[in-house]
Design a protein around this motif. Sequence first.
Motif, short mmCIF file in Angstrom:
data_model
loop_
_atom_site.label_atom_id
_atom_site.label_comp_id
_atom_site.label_asym_id
_atom_site.label_seq_id
_atom_site.Cartn_x
_atom_site.Cartn_y
_atom_site.Cartn_z
N TYR A 142 0.82 -1.21 0.00
CA TYR A 142 0.00 0.00 0.00
C TYR A 142 0.86 1.27 0.00
CZ TYR A 142 -3.40 -3.45 1.66
OH TYR A 142 -4.20 -4.55 1.78
N GLY A 143 0.15 2.41 -0.06
CA GLY A 143 0.78 3.66 0.33
C GLY A 143 0.83 3.67 1.84
N ILE A 155 3.76 10.07 2.96
CA ILE A 155 3.19 8.84 2.44
C ILE A 155 4.14 8.27 1.40
CG2 ILE A 155 1.27 7.78 1.17
CD1 ILE A 155 -0.50 10.05 2.28
N GLU A 156 4.48 7.01 1.57
CA GLU A 156 5.41 6.34 0.65
C GLU A 156 4.66 5.21 -0.05
OE1 GLU A 156 10.01 4.64 0.73
OE2 GLU A 156 8.94 5.01 2.61
N GLU A 157 4.70 5.19 -1.39
CA GLU A 157 3.94 4.22 -2.17
C GLU A 157 4.67 2.89 -2.25
OE1 GLU A 157 0.70 2.81 -4.19
OE2 GLU A 157 0.91 4.74 -3.20
N LYS A 158 4.04 1.84 -1.74
CA LYS A 158 4.55 0.46 -1.81
C LYS A 158 6.04 0.37 -1.46
CE LYS A 158 1.10 -1.23 -5.13
NZ LYS A 158 0.22 -0.07 -5.10
N GLU A 194 0.21 8.32 -9.35
CA GLU A 194 -0.05 7.78 -8.01
C GLU A 194 -0.84 8.77 -7.16
OE1 GLU A 194 0.70 4.77 -7.49
OE2 GLU A 194 2.48 4.26 -8.68
N SER A 196 -0.73 8.75 -4.03
CA SER A 196 0.18 9.13 -2.94
C SER A 196 0.91 10.43 -3.27
CB SER A 196 1.19 8.02 -2.66
OG SER A 196 0.56 6.89 -2.10
N ASN A 200 0.78 13.72 -0.97
CA ASN A 200 1.99 14.36 -0.46
C ASN A 200 2.03 15.85 -0.75
OD1 ASN A 200 3.42 12.32 0.97
ND2 ASN A 200 4.04 11.36 -0.95
#
Length: 244
Positions: A142-143, A155-158, A194, A196, A200
């Motif tokens: 996930y994010g 928030i960091e995506e995967k 994305e 995310s 951000n």
Amino acid sequence: MKGIILAGGKGTRLYPLTKVTNKHLLPVGKEPMIFNPIKQLISSGITDILVVTSTQHMGAVVNLLGSGKKFGCSFTYKVQEEAGGIAQALALAENFAKGEKIVVILGDNISTTSIKPNVDRFVNQKCGARVLLKKVGDPERYGVAAIDEKKVIQIEEKPNSPKSDYAVIGYYMYDSQVFNFIREINPSDRGEMEISSVNNLYIEKGQLEYDILEGSWTDAGTFESLKFANEIVLETNNQLKNSN
């Protein structure tokens, strides 16, 4: 306030089921999957709803949902001609939103408790966005949100090494800035726009709030999570519980 359900994509992780139908029309409990996000929006007082889906599945989705009369709402439909990420699909909703605040739900997100209290908090939020988080066992899917007591810091995506086990799940609330932010972002290494990246940008402006979703939740995008989705909604007879 308007609602948007994103129900596009190819559902490749659920092949061969999705060779014959849209993932969001698969049964979850006693109803098609997409009924759950519809109920979430209606339970929150949102009855003007846009459904975004793919070209090949639009006919089946419209045939199932119709005008919205039987749900007590009004449906608008939009075709996503190619799968280019959540933010790309959301961009199609700009004319529908008409500058109003929006609540966006991914069509494969299934939960048992109404998000109305979260939507109410967003209504009272002067500006910005609000996301819902849930503690998960596999955050790398996930994010992932790095949070303090009041704000999402990043928030960091995967991520390969998640900074927390709180996933940003598929319930997003945005003001009208969101469409400008979508225009600012670039495709990720996966070639997708994305969500995310959009979130951000709200974080950079200090305008992203969050809540922890109550009750049971899953994204029904794999066979394992589809099985779990069936289990949790059968416990409630496909009805949403009121949040505390």
